[in-house]
Design an enzyme around this catalytic site. Structure first.
Site, mmCIF file in Angstrom:
data_model
loop_
_atom_site.group_PDB
_atom_site.id
_atom_site.type_symbol
_atom_site.label_atom_id
_atom_site.label_comp_id
_atom_site.label_asym_id
_atom_site.label_seq_id
_atom_site.Cartn_x
_atom_site.Cartn_y
_atom_site.Cartn_z
ATOM 1 N N GLY B 72 10.815 -10.501 -6.441
ATOM 2 C CA GLY B 72 9.996 -10.887 -5.297
ATOM 3 C C GLY B 72 9.184 -12.151 -5.559
ATOM 4 N N ASN B 140 0.069 -4.898 -0.363
ATOM 5 C CA ASN B 140 0.374 -4.039 -1.502
ATOM 6 C C ASN B 140 -0.776 -3.123 -1.900
ATOM 7 O OD1 ASN B 140 -0.417 -6.840 -2.003
ATOM 8 N ND2 ASN B 140 -0.549 -6.267 -4.152
ATOM 9 N N CYS B 314 -0.014 -6.407 -11.233
ATOM 10 C CA CYS B 314 -0.060 -7.687 -11.921
ATOM 11 C C CYS B 314 -1.469 -7.998 -12.373
ATOM 12 C CB CYS B 314 0.410 -8.809 -11.018
ATOM 13 S SG CYS B 314 1.905 -8.421 -10.140
#
Lengths: 417, 375, 133
Positions: B72, B140, B314
């Site tokens: 992605g 997200n 992340c």
């Protein structure tokens, strides 16, 4: 897994065809590599960047162990290894990343005409963006001249990029000597090591290599992963190509693929441990093939240096036979004419042209890649198969007929079409 | 570490579906390079093209517009640097792979977590230079679904292109690239139960001009060089196939999630469900208990074998507060928010596990807080 | 690259491979293409006193499609008059062999080879040449 078993099966039973002899295009994944990857494909699926739970830690540990294996095979520190999606990305990142980071001070890159397309295309991209690029020629044996390299470096040169091993002709460039020149001149040395790592001994410190691109699928690891070695002392800095979550110390963002990292690491471990014995075995197979073909066919030419080449590569021109027609004739063996990326096109290989081969000779070449699963039986079969196909196609070839009649083909006025 | 009780971090990564790992392993047995012309190469090429058609079908897209990438992040980078637009606008809650892909202007979101369309329109009108607008389909961290059709309508009125990061949405809700009207859309395989290391950029117009990020052999229609990640792509295709075969997965996830939120709210009366006022993905619950540190909650849940996260994976190793919650004006809750995300393998018992661990944590922390005050 | 069954058949069982004596008055020889381009075709026709192509032979340096194209035309020209043979179009060859777009030039070369052979025959025998154009 059936194809894999087939390849394994050739070692103890009869020959399965076609015989894979295209190990420079890609290599089958070693079953031991698949074995190592398996758990990370299934139950150990964590995101290695998830620091909050066990799934993530487990993945991170596996990734770091793999990183160590990759570092070890080139004599680097694990902190100097940046995972990428493959050698193409590594080469793009090395060239564009370094060029853009240092663009205020320096704007010149030295590379070689026989580099992989992704290096050349990255350089072309940089040229369009105002950088200067010098493309060094190669000698007839495929190697660069060190004096030409040294003369090409100016005070504006930021980096020299010379591939370790050529993908078509397998020749090994004098890396240590190039590294010494670069260090003396104070420029970075990047090498595309996709075809070299795991096949010849490499040491980034002894060879003064500052950046090296590595591919997993060329050494029996999985596709979709590679690495860029980036030296920390003296530090090489680069502008990232893919930014975001800041993974890989900010040099390459994106979720790391744990199974791919693990497979890559295992592939490096196996390659490192087996390299001395495997190099010997492959060299013997290569010489057997070359000798076998030459004994039975005239007008056969080896492209690239006969000695300074990796054990698993042969690139042979069969004069008066066209390469694509020959490819069709040797359908029991899977080989390539030119590199895998370009062999669908009708252009003769630019690498062979750079050696000084005329287009007609470049059109008659086959690249034969020998690797871990190649057996002597397969080599012997390949010899017979190639000899038969070349002989048959020469009977069909008007050029062979002229050659037999003593007509110099170059003396004929050929029409363009 | 003892055995894991419940994995509830699907927005970070999903467990690989058996069909996907099987397809990937099968592909690993094909020793060819898809660019090679011999039989091995053709077999490899066949696998890539089959997966391309499946991924396209999942999004109702033209297979020729599917560009396989390493994930992605790369898909976002390719779109954002590849579209020939000098001006770049992105919502403030985009994934870092969008925000950091290139310098640009950000457009804020409302407290609900939905992009401020009026602000977007003002930004578009402020400059006659046609822009590239990037707005994610679903966030997200909060799962809030963005009004892409509206974004597209405004963008079109100002000659702008629209890129949509659909990484979190695909597989959790049905997505149709044509219906959305966007120009490009980013996908990630591992978020929908495929392998890691592979994703795709989908172009609405397969012939659109896009500057490649990776130069080289000219694979993927000259838009993305590099030997194709054959096992990854095959696994991606299989996962896409599995998603298409699901019926009412969104409804099933929503029922699980709603039960989780309702029960958690009963356990912790001060519970805030961030983004609840907006349309959300059915699988995501962004929960905060005022005054309770997310790190404390996470640690306790982890010890109980329940995997959830704060913010995106992340950045979860970093201490900075979530840029998403900050953009929503929820600064005071940012330190308390945990993300519980469900997916294809989640079941009732996972929710039970979470509730058991969460409930006992809340009880203990409640006691801890009183002691702290006394001290 | 995948080849059609007909291409494979001609490649594996090429028809009429060989050479006639070039100096023979009844023989026309066409040599087209260039080694540097990866294709050379030599096509020879043997013409009867009545102007009928009695026999044809070829040799080709090139890919499978080039070999098949030239093999095919040696079959096609046999029994035809020079004028009839000159009318063979590359599109018919390409269609018959189901050549992919990147291989169309092979059929063009085969058509050129017929024309060159006819022209050579006519030149040798002092016939007018415009029909070959």
């Amino acid at each position: 897994m059936s194809d894999m078993t087939a390849i394994q099966g050739t070692q103890n039973s009869g020959l399965t065809q076609p015989i894979y002899l295209d190990y420079q295009a890609t290599t089958p994944c070693d079953p031991r590599v698949v074995e190592a990857m398996l758990p990370y494909f299934t139950e150990r699926f964590g995101n290695p960047h998830s620091r909050n739970h066990y799934y993530g830690w487990e993945a991170e540990e596996a990734v770091e162990k793999a990183r160590e294996e990759i570092a070890t095979i080139i004599g680097a520190d694990p902190k100097e290894i940046v995972f990428t999606s493959g050698a193409t990305e590594s080469n793009n990142l090395a060239l564009k990343g370094v060029a853009y980071f240092y663009r205020e001070k320096k704007n010149h890159i030295v590379t070689v005409v026989t580099e992989h397309k992704c290096v050349l295309d990255s350089c072309r991209h940089l040229e369009q963006d105002g950088f200067q690029v010098t493309y060094l020629p190669v000698q007839k044996n495929g190697l660069i001249r060190l004096d030409e390299l040294e003369a090409a470096i100016t005070d504006k040169t930021v980096m020299v990029s010379v591939m370790a091993v050529n993908n078509e002709i397998g020749v090994i460039q004098p890396l240590a000597e190039i590294g010494a020149i670069c260090r003396k001149k104070g420029v970075f040395f990047h090498t595309d090591g996709a075809q070299a790592v795991g096949k010849i001994p490499l040491d980034v410190n002894a060879m003064n290599i500052d950046l090296m691109s590595i591919s997993a699928h060329k050494i029996y690891g999985p596709k979709g992963i590679g690495a860029l070695y980036v030296r920390r002392r003296p530090r090489v800095r680069l502008q990232s190509l893919i930014d975001g979550g800041g993974q890989e110390r900010g040099m390459r963002s994106g979720t790391l693929a744990t199974p791919l990292c693990v497979g890559f690491g295992e592939a490096c471990r196996i390659a490192r441990e087996e390299m001395p014995a495997e190099a010997k075995r492959l060299t013997a197979l290569r010489e057997r093939l070359l000798k076998g073909v030459r004994e039975r066919l005239p007008e056969v030419y080896l492209n690239g240096d006969a000695e300074l080449r990796i054990p698993g590569n042969l690139n042979i021109s069969f004069a008066f036979v066209e390469g694509e027609g020959l490819m069709m004739g040797v359908k029991d063996i899977a080989v390539s004419s030119g590199s895998a990326c370009t062999s669908a096109s009708l252009e003769p290989s630019y690498v062979l042209r750079a050696l000084g081969l005329d287009a007609e000779m470049a059109h008659t070449s086959l690249r034969i890649g020998i690797g871990r699963f190649t057996t002597e039986k397969e080599i012997d079969y390949a010899i017979g198969h190639i000899v038969e196909a070349v002989s048959r196609l020469r009977e069909l070839s008007p050029l062979w007929e002229m050659h037999q009649e003593g007509i110099d083909i170059k003396s004929i006025q050929w029409a363009d079409h | 570490m003892t055995s894991l009780a419940a994995y509830l971090d699907y927005n970070a990564t999903a467990p690989v579906r058996a069909c996907a790992s099987e397809a990937a392993l099968r592909a690993m047995g094909v020793p060819g390079n898809p660019s090679s012309v011999h039989a091995f190469g053709r077999a490899a090429r066949g696998l890539v093209e089959e997966a391309r058609e499946t991924v396209a079908a999942l999004l109702e897209a033209d297979p020729r517009g599917v560009i396989f990438t390493s994930g992605g992040t790369e898909a976002n980078a390719l779109a954002i640097t590849g579209w020939n637009r000098r001006r770049f606008l992105a919502s403030a809650i985009e994934h870092p792979s969008v925000l950091k892909a290139r310098p640009g202007e950000t457009v804020g979101v409302l407290r609900s977590g939905v992009i401020d369309l009026a602000a977007l329109e003002r930004a578009l009108a402020a400059d006659s230079e046609p822009a590239l607008v990037a707005v994610m389909l679903a966030n997200n961290e909060t799962g809030v679904v963005q009004p892409i059709a509206e974004v597209v309508r405004l963008a079109r009125a100002h000659g702008a292109l629209v890129h949509c990061d659909a990484v979190q949405a695909v597989g959790k809700t049905s997505v149709d690239i044509g219906a959305l009207g966007v120009d490009s859309l980013a996908l990630s395989a591992h978020k929908l139960g495929g392998p890691t290391g592979v994703g795709a950029l989908l172009l609405a117009d397969p012939d659109a001009e896009l500057r490649p990020l990776l130069a080289g052999g000219g694979q993927e229609g000259r838009r993305r060089s590099g030997t194709e990640n054959l096992p990854g792509i095959a696994g991606f295709g299989a996962a896409a196939q599995a998603v298409m075969a699901e019926t009412d997965e969104a409804g099933r996830l929503a029922r699980l999630r709603d039960r989780l939120e309702k029960a958690a709210g009963e356990q912790a009366p001060g519970l805030v469900v961030i983004g609840a006022g907006a349309p959300r993905l059915p699988n995501t619950a962004c929960l905060a208990v005022r005054g309770v540190s997310a790190q404390t909650l996470l640690m306790g849940l982890d010890l109980a074998g329940v995997a959830v996260s704060t913010g995106s994976a992340c950045s979860s190793g970093k201490v900075a507060p979530s840029h998403v919650l900050t953009a929503m004006g929820e600064d005071d809750l940012a330190g308390s928010a945990i993300r519980v995300s469900l997916g294809w393998a989640s079941e009732e018992q996972d929710v039970d596990c979470f509730l058991e661990a969460f409930g006992s944590m809340i009880q203990r922390l409640g006691a801890g807080d009183r002691q702290a005050r006394v001290a | 690259m995948s080849y059609s069954e007909k291409v494979i058949d001609h490649y594996e069982h090429p028809r009429n491979v060989g050479s006639f004596q070039k100096s023979d008055g009844g023989v026309g020889t066409g040599l087209v293409g260039a080694p540097a381009c990866g294709d050379v075709m030599k096509l020879q026709i043997k013409v009867s006193a009545e102007g009928i192509i009695e026999d044809a032979k070829f040799k080709t340096f090139g890919c499978g499609s080039a070999i098949a194209s030239s093999s095919l035309v040696t079959e096609w020209v046999k029994g035809k008059t020079l004028d009839e043979a000159a009318k063979i179009k590359n599109t018919e060859i390409a269609q018959h062999l189901a050549l992919p777009p990147v291989k169309i030039h092979c059929s063009v070369l085969a058509e050129d080879a017929i024309k060159a052979a006819i022209a050579d025959y006519k030149k040798k025998n002092g016939l007018e040449e415009d029909a070959a154009q």
